[in-house]
Design a protein around this motif. Structure first.
Motif, PDB file in Angstrom:
ATOM      1  N   THR A 144     105.143  61.818 -53.659  1.00  0.00           N
ATOM      2  CA  THR A 144     105.171  60.927 -54.973  1.00  0.00           C
ATOM      3  C   THR A 144     104.190  59.844 -54.543  1.00  0.00           C
ATOM      4  OG1 THR A 144     107.036  59.715 -54.229  1.00  0.00           O
ATOM      5  CG2 THR A 144     107.741  61.489 -55.642  1.00  0.00           C
ATOM      6  N   ARG A 196      97.891  57.921 -55.183  1.00  0.00           N
ATOM      7  CA  ARG A 196      96.849  57.108 -55.856  1.00  0.00           C
ATOM      8  C   ARG A 196      95.465  58.045 -55.613  1.00  0.00           C
ATOM      9  NH1 ARG A 196     101.363  54.603 -54.686  1.00  0.00           N
ATOM     10  NH2 ARG A 196     101.108  52.360 -55.171  1.00  0.00           N
ATOM     11  N   SER A 221      94.160  58.969 -59.872  1.00  0.00           N
ATOM     12  CA  SER A 221      94.631  58.840 -61.261  1.00  0.00           C
ATOM     13  C   SER A 221      93.674  57.975 -61.992  1.00  0.00           C
ATOM     14  CB  SER A 221      95.830  57.790 -61.090  1.00  0.00           C
ATOM     15  OG  SER A 221      96.360  57.203 -62.291  1.00  0.00           O
ATOM     16  N   ASP A 265      94.329  56.320 -64.983  1.00  0.00           N
ATOM     17  CA  ASP A 265      95.020  55.391 -65.612  1.00  0.00           C
ATOM     18  C   ASP A 265      95.927  54.471 -64.845  1.00  0.00           C
ATOM     19  OD1 ASP A 265      96.960  56.944 -65.287  1.00  0.00           O
ATOM     20  OD2 ASP A 265      97.379  57.586 -67.074  1.00  0.00           O
ATOM     21  N   GLN A 280      98.441  55.020 -63.133  1.00  0.00           N
ATOM     22  CA  GLN A 280      99.769  55.591 -62.889  1.00  0.00           C
ATOM     23  C   GLN A 280      99.781  56.565 -61.564  1.00  0.00           C
ATOM     24  OE1 GLN A 280     102.112  56.909 -66.549  1.00  0.00           O
ATOM     25  NE2 GLN A 280     100.131  56.823 -67.290  1.00  0.00           N
ATOM     26  N   PRO A 281     100.422  56.232 -60.638  1.00  0.00           N
ATOM     27  CA  PRO A 281     100.468  57.341 -59.485  1.00  0.00           C
ATOM     28  C   PRO A 281     101.024  58.622 -59.888  1.00  0.00           C
ATOM     29  CG  PRO A 281     101.715  55.106 -58.996  1.00  0.00           C
ATOM     30  CD  PRO A 281     101.349  55.118 -60.341  1.00  0.00           C
ATOM     31  N   HIS A 328     102.570  64.061 -63.588  1.00  0.00           N
ATOM     32  CA  HIS A 328     102.727  62.446 -64.267  1.00  0.00           C
ATOM     33  C   HIS A 328     104.125  62.311 -63.688  1.00  0.00           C
ATOM     34  CE1 HIS A 328     103.517  59.281 -66.709  1.00  0.00           C
ATOM     35  NE2 HIS A 328     104.150  59.851 -67.485  1.00  0.00           N
ATOM     36  N   ARG A 329     105.126  63.050 -63.862  1.00  0.00           N
ATOM     37  CA  ARG A 329     106.435  62.832 -63.257  1.00  0.00           C
ATOM     38  C   ARG A 329     107.063  64.320 -63.161  1.00  0.00           C
ATOM     39  NH1 ARG A 329     109.751  59.242 -67.044  1.00  0.00           N
ATOM     40  NH2 ARG A 329     111.264  59.696 -65.633  1.00  0.00           N
ATOM     41  N   TYR A 384     104.922  61.564 -73.313  1.00  0.00           N
ATOM     42  CA  TYR A 384     104.271  61.339 -72.001  1.00  0.00           C
ATOM     43  C   TYR A 384     102.856  61.353 -71.841  1.00  0.00           C
ATOM     44  CZ  TYR A 384     109.077  62.231 -71.143  1.00  0.00           C
ATOM     45  OH  TYR A 384     110.750  62.085 -70.604  1.00  0.00           O
ATOM     46  N   PHE A 432      99.364  60.840 -69.287  1.00  0.00           N
ATOM     47  CA  PHE A 432      98.599  60.458 -68.012  1.00  0.00           C
ATOM     48  C   PHE A 432      97.363  61.186 -67.990  1.00  0.00           C
ATOM     49  CE2 PHE A 432      99.879  64.660 -66.552  1.00  0.00           C
ATOM     50  CZ  PHE A 432      99.280  64.845 -65.317  1.00  0.00           C
TER      51      PHE A 432
END
Length: 168
Positions: free
Chosen positions: A75, A78, A93, A95, A97-98, A132-133, A159, A161
């Protein structure tokens, strides 16, 4: 630049992962990332994983659990590189967001229905997950409990990303 926009529908079950998967050449077998590591970690299992620059062979980036299952996630990423010598493939990334990522020398489908890690075929490729998640692992009671609500991905809302994938 790759952009993913997903609008969930209320009739869907909980979403396990929102992301992208690809295969890359097995020669790019060294993985370096700036994010949580060096051990695998998940949104609800990251207290023992610290932010830093980590590097390891892809063959060691997954865990051969007694019963094959989800494995190798990291998680807070970068930037991530898969390389050989001084060149390779960069993911980062686009945008802010990690990302969450995993890499292993087999297909994700190779984990399904296997009784032991020795049953997983080693392929002539590297599978890369860019997410993304991903929902948490759960199991707070060690008896198969679902992840806490804050670690789930509900099937509602949108969602979004984006990430960049480029050679270096």
């Amino acid at each position: 630049k790759l952009q993913l926009d997903f609008t969930a529908g209320s009739n869907l079950p909980t979403i396990p992962r929102i992301g992208f998967q690809c295969s890359i050449t097995p020669e790019l077998n060294t993985w370096q990332w700036y994010g949580r590591g060096p051990v695998e970690n998940y949104v609800d299992r990251k207290d023992n994983a610290f932010v830093g620059i980590w590097e390891m062979p892809v063959a060691q980036a997954w865990h051969p659990y007694h019963e094959p299952q989800e494995t190798g996630n990291r998680t807070g990423i970068r930037e991530s590189k898969f390389m050989v010598g001084g060149h390779g493939l960069l993911f980062r990334s686009a945008d802010g967001q990690p990302l969450e990522m995993a890499a292993y020398p087999f297909l994700q489908s190779d984990l399904e229905g296997k009784a032991h890690p020795t049953d997983i075929p080693q392929r002539n490729l590297i599978t890369v997950q860019i997410a993304h998640r991903q929902m948490g692992l759960g199991g707070e009671n060690s008896w198969g409990a679902r992840p806490l609500a804050k670690y789930m991905l509900p099937a509602t809302g949108t969602y979004e990303f984006s990430f960049i994938m480029q050679p270096f």
